[in-house]
Design an enzyme around this catalytic site. Structure first.
Site, PDB file in Angstrom:
ATOM      1  N   ARG A  10      16.636   2.432 -12.611  1.00  0.00           N
ATOM      2  CA  ARG A  10      17.520   2.784 -11.358  1.00  0.00           C
ATOM      3  C   ARG A  10      17.510   1.770 -10.382  1.00  0.00           C
ATOM      4  O   ARG A  10      16.648   1.131  -9.726  1.00  0.00           O
ATOM      5  CB  ARG A  10      16.938   4.291 -10.856  1.00  0.00           C
ATOM      6  CG  ARG A  10      17.471   4.386  -9.505  1.00  0.00           C
ATOM      7  CD  ARG A  10      18.965   4.830  -9.692  1.00  0.00           C
ATOM      8  NE  ARG A  10      19.418   5.098  -8.249  1.00  0.00           N
ATOM      9  CZ  ARG A  10      19.428   6.306  -7.599  1.00  0.00           C
ATOM     10  NH1 ARG A  10      18.722   7.532  -8.131  1.00  0.00           N
ATOM     11  NH2 ARG A  10      19.865   6.533  -6.469  1.00  0.00           N
TER      12      ARG A  10
ATOM     13  N   ASP B 146      19.621   9.824 -11.729  1.00  0.00           N
ATOM     14  CA  ASP B 146      19.176  10.147 -10.421  1.00  0.00           C
ATOM     15  C   ASP B 146      18.390  11.712 -10.433  1.00  0.00           C
ATOM     16  O   ASP B 146      18.932  12.486 -11.254  1.00  0.00           O
ATOM     17  CB  ASP B 146      20.532  10.515  -9.883  1.00  0.00           C
ATOM     18  CG  ASP B 146      20.614  10.846  -8.308  1.00  0.00           C
ATOM     19  OD1 ASP B 146      19.541  10.246  -7.564  1.00  0.00           O
ATOM     20  OD2 ASP B 146      21.448  11.714  -7.585  1.00  0.00           O
TER      21      ASP B 146
ATOM     22  N   TYR C  43     -14.466  27.056  -0.948  1.00  0.00           N
ATOM     23  CA  TYR C  43     -14.625  25.767  -0.701  1.00  0.00           C
ATOM     24  C   TYR C  43     -13.496  25.066  -1.707  1.00  0.00           C
ATOM     25  O   TYR C  43     -13.085  24.041  -1.569  1.00  0.00           O
ATOM     26  CB  TYR C  43     -15.858  25.225  -1.237  1.00  0.00           C
ATOM     27  CG  TYR C  43     -16.522  25.866  -2.130  1.00  0.00           C
ATOM     28  CD1 TYR C  43     -16.191  25.497  -3.605  1.00  0.00           C
ATOM     29  CD2 TYR C  43     -17.723  26.706  -2.038  1.00  0.00           C
ATOM     30  CE1 TYR C  43     -17.003  26.134  -4.678  1.00  0.00           C
ATOM     31  CE2 TYR C  43     -18.441  27.263  -3.239  1.00  0.00           C
ATOM     32  CZ  TYR C  43     -17.976  27.159  -4.286  1.00  0.00           C
ATOM     33  OH  TYR C  43     -18.843  27.665  -5.372  1.00  0.00           O
TER      34      TYR C  43
ATOM     35  N   ARG D  47      24.682   5.191 -11.414  1.00  0.00           N
ATOM     36  CA  ARG D  47      23.236   5.220 -11.625  1.00  0.00           C
ATOM     37  C   ARG D  47      22.977   5.592 -13.046  1.00  0.00           C
ATOM     38  O   ARG D  47      23.414   6.505 -13.607  1.00  0.00           O
ATOM     39  CB  ARG D  47      22.407   5.765 -10.547  1.00  0.00           C
ATOM     40  CG  ARG D  47      22.340   7.208 -10.727  1.00  0.00           C
ATOM     41  CD  ARG D  47      23.391   7.796  -9.680  1.00  0.00           C
ATOM     42  NE  ARG D  47      23.652   7.321  -8.450  1.00  0.00           N
ATOM     43  CZ  ARG D  47      23.239   7.684  -7.058  1.00  0.00           C
ATOM     44  NH1 ARG D  47      22.267   8.690  -7.112  1.00  0.00           N
ATOM     45  NH2 ARG D  47      23.355   7.031  -5.962  1.00  0.00           N
TER      46      ARG D  47
ATOM     47  N   ASP E  11      16.942  14.572  -7.818  1.00  0.00           N
ATOM     48  CA  ASP E  11      17.011  15.134  -6.453  1.00  0.00           C
ATOM     49  C   ASP E  11      16.157  16.361  -6.368  1.00  0.00           C
ATOM     50  O   ASP E  11      16.227  17.235  -7.042  1.00  0.00           O
ATOM     51  CB  ASP E  11      18.354  15.470  -5.964  1.00  0.00           C
ATOM     52  CG  ASP E  11      19.364  14.176  -5.929  1.00  0.00           C
ATOM     53  OD1 ASP E  11      18.791  13.126  -5.692  1.00  0.00           O
ATOM     54  OD2 ASP E  11      20.659  14.292  -5.874  1.00  0.00           O
TER      55      ASP E  11
ATOM     56  N   GLU F  39       0.834  -1.211  -0.056  1.00  0.00           N
ATOM     57  CA  GLU F  39       0.214  -0.072   0.111  1.00  0.00           C
ATOM     58  C   GLU F  39       0.880   1.294  -0.150  1.00  0.00           C
ATOM     59  O   GLU F  39       0.612   2.475  -0.646  1.00  0.00           O
ATOM     60  CB  GLU F  39      -1.047   0.010   1.265  1.00  0.00           C
ATOM     61  CG  GLU F  39      -1.955  -1.051   1.119  1.00  0.00           C
ATOM     62  CD  GLU F  39      -2.637  -0.902   2.673  1.00  0.00           C
ATOM     63  OE1 GLU F  39      -2.198  -1.336   3.715  1.00  0.00           O
ATOM     64  OE2 GLU F  39      -4.067  -0.565   2.275  1.00  0.00           O
TER      65      GLU F  39
END
Ligand SMILES: Nc1ncnc2c1ncn2[C@@H]1O[C@H](COP(=O)(O)OP(=O)(O)OP(=O)(O)O)[C@@H](O)[C@H]1O
Ligand SMILES: Nc1nc2c(c(=O)[nH]1)N=C(CO)CN2
Length: 391
Positions: A292, A304, A57, A301, A306, A25
């Site tokens: 990855r 990447d 709203y 890698r 970030d 989950e």
């Protein structure tokens, strides 16, 4: 005598979240639906016909969705509590009833829905006079999840409108300077930043974020182009600018290492309506889609991504630190960022321009070099935005 309060009710607010006690989950996410019933005094708004004297709203809807998309919790009870907290943060609201539905919950027998309902009251005297403009200090979507975790501090969020102004101003500045930079700010060409799902019509606060891209395995340029395309094609993300790519020597845990394949690095400036954890989810999913492998820290890698800065906010949670804790010492981040945003600052660290200077020539990646042809990356940005618009 206390008269009974008026109500604003929103039902069926739907968003994807990662709440639940099971690993799958947390990993895969699922649909959550919220109903919120606000109790407040609407007479002043009705008499004056002024939005400022009630609760917008659309904004409440945006806040609720941001909590659903934000920091994961084990229980829908906790999620409901967080939603109640952000709704009650609006001074006009006296009481709120929140129902959280989890129709895809892992229940082993056929079922239609499972939900929890809670009612919470503001710690304000119910018959205190309604505050002036009813909705005064509101919280941005990102803040709402931040408030839930009580970890995030902030500078003022930028509304979509003020964001547009900032971008336009930058475009003007770029016109006055190098035309190569102007090409990176085709603001009007970018797609809208919309929330996905049923609340798409509500006004969501948007945030400017800075994403660093890096790759040192495979066809690095093709991967970075595709990553920009993927970001731009994601609902709730608009890529405003991409830097040129720089070639840099790999920094490993041992330091500069020329025996390891070199990196291509760049930076994308985005405007997003996603809460920071949701943006990180998207980035991780794009990394995964490019094969990855998370084998070792600072290891080689294929891709990447970030999150360097998210609207100037600071955050320290289990899976996300803002701003990125090592950005200030990485010229493969700072230099491309400076290129697309010369007046950028890194929260708590200062002007990017000064940080680059502070690294000093000797510490810089001497081998970094600008690739003179970064057009494909910008083309990828535009193509991704078209794809998102077509969805
Ligand atoms: N600002 C951030 N941006 C991206 N990931 C972050 C951030 N803050 C915390 N993280 C967490 O860091 C974890 C490791 O990320 P990653 O594998 O990209 O690290 P790394 O690239 O080896 O090192 P570095 O973070 O120094 O670039 C991620 O799973 C993510 O949850
Ligand atoms: N030159 C360079 N070196 C790195 C990079 C990077 O993007 N460029 N990323 C790392 C971990 O994120 C570790 N080392």
């Amino acid at each position: 005598m206390t008269r009974s309060l008026d109500r604003i009710t929103i039902t069926g607010l739907q968003a994807r979240g990662h709440h639940g006690v099971f690993d799958f989950e947390r990993r895969d996410g699922q649909t959550f639906i919220a109903d919120v019933d606000l109790e407040l005094d609407l007479s002043a708004a009705a008499a004056s016909d002024e939005l400022e004297r009630t609760v917008h709203y659309g904004e409440v809807a945006g806040d609720v969705v941001a909590v659903i998309e934000g920091e994961p919790h084990d229980l829908i009870e906790t999620l409901a509590e967080r939603i109640a907290a952000v709704v009650l943060a609006r001074p006009a609201v006296q009481r709120v009833t929140v129902t959280v539905h989890k129709p895809e919950a892992p229940i082993a027998v056929p079922f239609r829905d499972v939900s929890v309902t809670i009612t919470r009251a503001a710690r304000r005297p119910a018959d205190a006079p309604a505050p002036g403009p009813a909705d005064a200090p509101t919280l941005s979507p990102a803040e709402t999840s931040a408030q839930a975790s009580a970890e995030m501090t902030r500078s003022a969020p930028e509304s979509a409108e003020s964001q547009q102004k900032v971008s336009s101003r930058r475009a003007g500045g770029a016109d006055a300077g190098a035309h190569a930079v102007a090409a990176l700010y085709p603001v009007a060409a970018s797609g809208p930043v919309a929330a996905s799902g049923p609340v798409a019509a509500s006004r969501r606060e948007t945030v400017r974020a800075v994403i660093a891209l890096g790759a040192n395995l495979g066809d690095r340029r093709a991967t970075l182009e595709q990553a920009v395309r993927d970001l731009a094609a994601t609902p709730g993300i608009r890529v405003d600018a991409v830097s040129t790519l720089i070639d840099s020597v790999a920094i490993t845990l041992e330091g500069r290492d020329e025996t390891v394949p070199g990196y291509l690095n760049g930076v994308a400036l985005v405007t997003t309506s996603l809460a920071a954890p949701s943006l990180l989810d998207v980035m991780n999913a794009i990394e995964d889609a490019h094969g990855r492998v998370r084998a070792e820290r600072w290891g080689s890698r294929t891709l990447d991504l970030d999150l360097i800065d998210y609207g100037g906010r600071t955050l320290e949670s289990e899976r996300l630190t803002l701003p990125h804790p090592r950005a200030h010492e990485r010229d493969f981040v700072l230099e491309p960022w400076f290129e697309v945003e010369p007046d950028a600052t890194l929260p708590g660290r200062g002007a990017v321009r000064d940080l680059i200077a502070a690294l000093g020539r000797s510490q810089r990646l001497g081998d970094s070099q600008r690739l003179d042809d970064s057009q494909p990356l910008d083309a990828a940005r535009r193509e991704g935005a078209r794809r998102e618009g077509a969805q």
